[in-house]
Design an enzyme around this catalytic site. Sequence first.
Site, PDB file in Angstrom:
ATOM      1  N   ARG A  37      72.021  18.880  62.052  1.00  0.00           N
ATOM      2  CA  ARG A  37      72.453  18.285  60.705  1.00  0.00           C
ATOM      3  C   ARG A  37      72.008  19.143  59.594  1.00  0.00           C
ATOM      4  O   ARG A  37      70.930  19.748  59.840  1.00  0.00           O
ATOM      5  CB  ARG A  37      72.577  16.970  60.742  1.00  0.00           C
ATOM      6  N   HIS A  44      64.651  12.115  51.475  1.00  0.00           N
ATOM      7  CA  HIS A  44      63.738  11.499  51.308  1.00  0.00           C
ATOM      8  C   HIS A  44      64.271  10.309  50.417  1.00  0.00           C
ATOM      9  O   HIS A  44      63.564   9.556  49.631  1.00  0.00           O
ATOM     10  CB  HIS A  44      62.678  12.011  50.704  1.00  0.00           C
ATOM     11  N   ASP A  46      66.443   7.960  52.616  1.00  0.00           N
ATOM     12  CA  ASP A  46      66.895   7.045  53.674  1.00  0.00           C
ATOM     13  C   ASP A  46      66.099   5.809  54.035  1.00  0.00           C
ATOM     14  O   ASP A  46      66.658   4.624  54.349  1.00  0.00           O
ATOM     15  CB  ASP A  46      67.558   7.925  54.957  1.00  0.00           C
ATOM     16  N   SER A 134      67.113  18.687  62.155  1.00  0.00           N
ATOM     17  CA  SER A 134      67.224  17.608  62.954  1.00  0.00           C
ATOM     18  C   SER A 134      67.403  17.925  64.641  1.00  0.00           C
ATOM     19  O   SER A 134      68.356  17.393  65.401  1.00  0.00           O
ATOM     20  CB  SER A 134      68.387  16.590  62.599  1.00  0.00           C
ATOM     21  N   SER A 135      66.693  18.985  65.027  1.00  0.00           N
ATOM     22  CA  SER A 135      66.542  19.104  66.670  1.00  0.00           C
ATOM     23  C   SER A 135      66.271  17.833  67.399  1.00  0.00           C
ATOM     24  O   SER A 135      66.885  17.561  68.574  1.00  0.00           O
ATOM     25  CB  SER A 135      65.768  20.106  67.018  1.00  0.00           C
ATOM     26  N   ASP A 180      69.448  10.914  60.399  1.00  0.00           N
ATOM     27  CA  ASP A 180      69.699  11.922  61.406  1.00  0.00           C
ATOM     28  C   ASP A 180      70.354  11.390  62.573  1.00  0.00           C
ATOM     29  O   ASP A 180      71.295  11.972  62.905  1.00  0.00           O
ATOM     30  CB  ASP A 180      68.311  12.483  61.762  1.00  0.00           C
TER      31      ASP A 180
HETATM   32  C1  GLA Z   1      63.590  13.710  58.122  1.00  0.00           C
HETATM   33  C2  GLA Z   1      63.907  12.446  58.742  1.00  0.00           C
HETATM   34  C3  GLA Z   1      65.063  11.680  57.969  1.00  0.00           C
HETATM   35  C4  GLA Z   1      64.964  11.702  56.288  1.00  0.00           C
HETATM   36  C5  GLA Z   1      64.559  13.169  55.845  1.00  0.00           C
HETATM   37  C6  GLA Z   1      64.398  13.428  54.610  1.00  0.00           C
HETATM   38  O1  GLA Z   1      64.663  14.554  58.320  1.00  0.00           O
HETATM   39  O2  GLA Z   1      63.982  12.345  60.088  1.00  0.00           O
HETATM   40  O3  GLA Z   1      65.140  10.288  58.239  1.00  0.00           O
HETATM   41  O4  GLA Z   1      64.055  11.084  56.006  1.00  0.00           O
HETATM   42  O5  GLA Z   1      63.399  13.711  56.832  1.00  0.00           O
HETATM   43  O6  GLA Z   1      65.338  13.077  53.906  1.00  0.00           O
END
Ligand code: GLA
Length: 385
Positions: A37, A44, A46, A134-135, A180
């Site tokens: 994604r 930062h 969520d 987001s692997s 994610d």
């Molecule tokens: C990482 C975390 C998410 C989110 C982002 C920052 O990807 O896995 O949950 O906090 O950082 O937005």
Amino acid sequence: MGEPAPRTEGDALARAVRAHEGRFGVPPTLGASAPGRVNLIGEHVDYCGGRVLPIAIGRRTACVASATHGPTRVLAADLAADNEWSPGEAAPRGSWQSYAQGVVEEVRALPGSAFCPELCVTIASDVPIGAGLSSSAAFEVSLGLLLTRAWGREVPRADLAMACWRAEQQYAGVPCGVMDQMVVARAEQGRAMLLDCGTGEVRMSPVPGDVALVVIDTGVRHRLGESEYPKRRAACERAAALLGVGALARADAGAVEQLPEDLRPVARHVISEDARTQRFAVCLAGGDLSGAGRAMNESHASLRDDYRVSCAELDWVASRAASMPGVFGARMTGGGFGGCVIAIASRAGGAGLHSVVVPEYEREFGRTCTVFEVRASEGARLERV
Ligand code: GLA
């Protein structure tokens, strides 16, 4: 441009099938995949009950499986060593095995039959690791979807996402938010997902067809983020407790002044970023790309100066990209401390990014960056194998 070629010939699914046949000697009968994604804005927030606006991308992680009479085995096809694991074997926190273990345990615990047939499973991925794409969620959700199917768990996608989120928290030991897993499990082609992490409410929002979404991967991998992420999260929790609010993102902007000095910039980022996400969503829906781009530039500045999760390479790329003709805005995406910048541009502006940013970046930092266009893609799905 277009999405870069996958890591080896063929896509992740084809590689997983080949590796499965090579290792286990039988063709798989079940397959699933889940995408990486890119978060367009809402960084930062969520884990502070804020709003985020990610899309799924075309690069995917694929899992395939066949039934076995022996114990369940999981093969990570892209790894040269230490690439096989069985539930019950060691799975040190943070290792790929810990992600697999978390998903196995959490899916097993979902409502359904007590009988979970043993499987041979093979996983391959085209999502780069540590790039902020987001692997880990792609890994969890593809494996999770495969297991729900193999073990007869009929759960809504949001429940699958939450099971994968618990796996990451409790087994891999990463105190991440829910963004994610939610987008990877639930994304729709051609749409961005406006997710309110406070209420769980989701609104799908079409991405205009004439917009180029361009990712610039700095090649810097986010090691430092592993220790800084929990620190930022803890600071947010402290700020929320002092203000007496459940969701820091929804606190009143004026309340920031009541906080001790060290917490003010952190809270200022979270509260302003949540508002920017809403503003960006309105701009995108109304075709106001300049307004959307401005929100992205402001988001980057806030992550750099107030939240302090950027790095020199991300700052340089975001500012160079944003200064180019036809580029409306650019910002770091994901956890930070390396990884990728996302830029929003006209078609012509997007095409220009590659030829300008790549050679200049190399001169500036003595390393290469990768530029590729992404399209809002479908979330996790079962695959025919
Ligand atoms: C990482 C975390 C998410 C989110 C982002 C920052 O990807 O896995 O949950 O906090 O950082 O937005």
